[in-house]
Design a protein around this motif. Structure first.
Motif, PDB file in Angstrom:
ATOM      1  N   THR A  35      -6.784   8.538 -82.487  1.00 35.60           N
ATOM      2  CA  THR A  35      -7.867   8.898 -81.566  1.00 35.60           C
ATOM      3  C   THR A  35      -7.904   7.962 -80.373  1.00 35.60           C
ATOM      4  N   LEU A  36      -7.790   6.668 -80.642  1.00 37.63           N
ATOM      5  CA  LEU A  36      -7.773   5.683 -79.554  1.00 37.63           C
ATOM      6  C   LEU A  36      -6.562   5.880 -78.655  1.00 37.63           C
ATOM      7  N   PHE A  37      -5.429   6.232 -79.245  1.00 35.69           N
ATOM      8  CA  PHE A  37      -4.215   6.478 -78.467  1.00 35.69           C
ATOM      9  C   PHE A  37      -4.391   7.693 -77.555  1.00 35.69           C
ATOM     10  N   ALA A  38      -5.076   8.722 -78.065  1.00 33.00           N
ATOM     11  CA  ALA A  38      -5.333   9.916 -77.257  1.00 33.00           C
ATOM     12  C   ALA A  38      -6.218   9.576 -76.061  1.00 33.00           C
ATOM     13  N   PHE A  39      -7.257   8.769 -76.293  1.00 32.00           N
ATOM     14  CA  PHE A  39      -8.112   8.334 -75.193  1.00 32.00           C
ATOM     15  C   PHE A  39      -7.319   7.508 -74.186  1.00 32.00           C
ATOM     16  N   PHE A  40      -6.423   6.674 -74.693  1.00 29.76           N
ATOM     17  CA  PHE A  40      -5.608   5.826 -73.825  1.00 29.76           C
ATOM     18  C   PHE A  40      -4.685   6.673 -72.944  1.00 29.76           C
ATOM     19  N   LEU A  41      -4.067   7.688 -73.521  1.00 26.65           N
ATOM     20  CA  LEU A  41      -3.180   8.546 -72.746  1.00 26.65           C
ATOM     21  C   LEU A  41      -3.952   9.285 -71.646  1.00 26.65           C
TER      22      LEU A  41
END
Length: 302
Positions: free
Chosen positions: A226-232
């Motif tokens: 989830t955090l990676f998706a927000f980061f992208l």
């Protein structure tokens, strides 16, 4: 043939910069789209934008970030692939003979600009004719964006209903090699990320909490993903802001810096609200298509 909205403000060299692409290749260029930018907060003097500043309202700033991401971060690359699926109705230059052949705008269509762009692609591809539809990032046209959620909701619902009509009319072009990169990549990408993704996102709001309650969700993997998706998503916006700065549209560097914080904040409320509006529009199929009254309040400092 130049098509534009009655309430936009064009830069002094907007038409010249768009026509440059026509002059470069008169035979193949059948349409040129411009860079649409929000005018909210800027100063207009005698029909020209003289100073560009960030509006005070957070809602307006969120939309500025969206416009930058779309018009600066995405469309130049799509243009290079000759895969633009949309020339904004706010500003576009078209070859008159081709416009006549496809019949111009279709009455009663809520996504008339995208519908026209797709019909231009289909017309040329079906006949095996060489062509190009170009995006001119330096041909700037200024427009007012909604200043409150009530007006924004009406706009986004209409946009998505228009997209639904286009998807229905051109579903046969999805993953169709006959239409080149448009059929195999750019149109499917637009379909997945603009039409399907909101549905998947809303479903996720219910599936994820249910999976946590039932113990079927592995949080050790779910939280980092989830955090990676927000980061992208944030990186996508940051790239758009970086590219936008190369044009230097804002009068003060501080205006651009004010958008940096919104790169992360837009995913905490604003995005979810627009997603809800878009999904709700899918259940309005029996309602007659209508534009409605898009209110303008006059947001530029004159």
């Amino acid at each position: 043939m130049l098509l534009t909205d009655a309430d936009v403000v064009m830069d002094g060299e907007c038409v010249l910069r768009a026509m440059r692409h026509v002059v470069e290749d008169r035979q193949r260029t059948i349409a040129v789209g411009g860079n649409i930018r929000p005018i909210n907060g800027s100063t207009v003097n005698r029909g020209r934008v003289t100073d560009t500043h960030m509006p005070r309202g957070r809602l307006e700033r969120m939309q500025i970030l969206e416009y930058i991401r779309s018009f600066i971060g995405a469309r130049p690359g799509l243009s290079l692939m000759n895969g633009l699926v949309l020339i904004s109705g706010a500003f576009g230059i078209y070859r008159r003979d081709i416009m006549a052949q496809v019949g111009g705008f279709r009455e009663g269509h809520l996504g008339e600009d995208m519908d026209l762009t797709m019909r231009l692609h289909k017309h040329m591809r079906d006949r095996g004719l060489e062509y190009r539809i170009v995006y001119a990032a330096d041909a700037v046209c200024w427009t007012e964006v909604p200043v409150n959620r009530r007006i924004l909701k009406k706009q986004r619902v209409r946009w998505h209903r228009g997209l639904s009509m286009v998807v229905k009319d051109f579903k046969h072009m999805l993953w169709n090699p006959r239409y080149g990169l448009l059929g195999m990549f750019t149109w499917p990408s637009f379909f997945l990320f603009e039409y399907v993704a909101p549905i998947v996102e809303v479903l996720g709001w219910f599936i994820l909490p249910f999976s946590v309650i039932t113990g079927d969700l592995n949080l050790a993997y779910a939280i980092p993903l989830t955090l990676f998706a927000f980061f992208l998503g944030a990186v996508n916006s940051l790239i758009g802001l970086y590219l936008d700065e190369s044009y230097g549209y804002f009068s003060s560097p501080l205006d651009a810096l004010r958008l940096l914080g919104l790169v992360f904040l837009e995913n905490l409320g604003f995005r979810q609200q627009t997603v809800v509006w878009r999904v709700r529009s899918l259940f309005m199929g029996n309602k007659p298509p209508e534009w409605g009254n898009m209110e303008r309040v006059g947001v530029a400092n004159v």
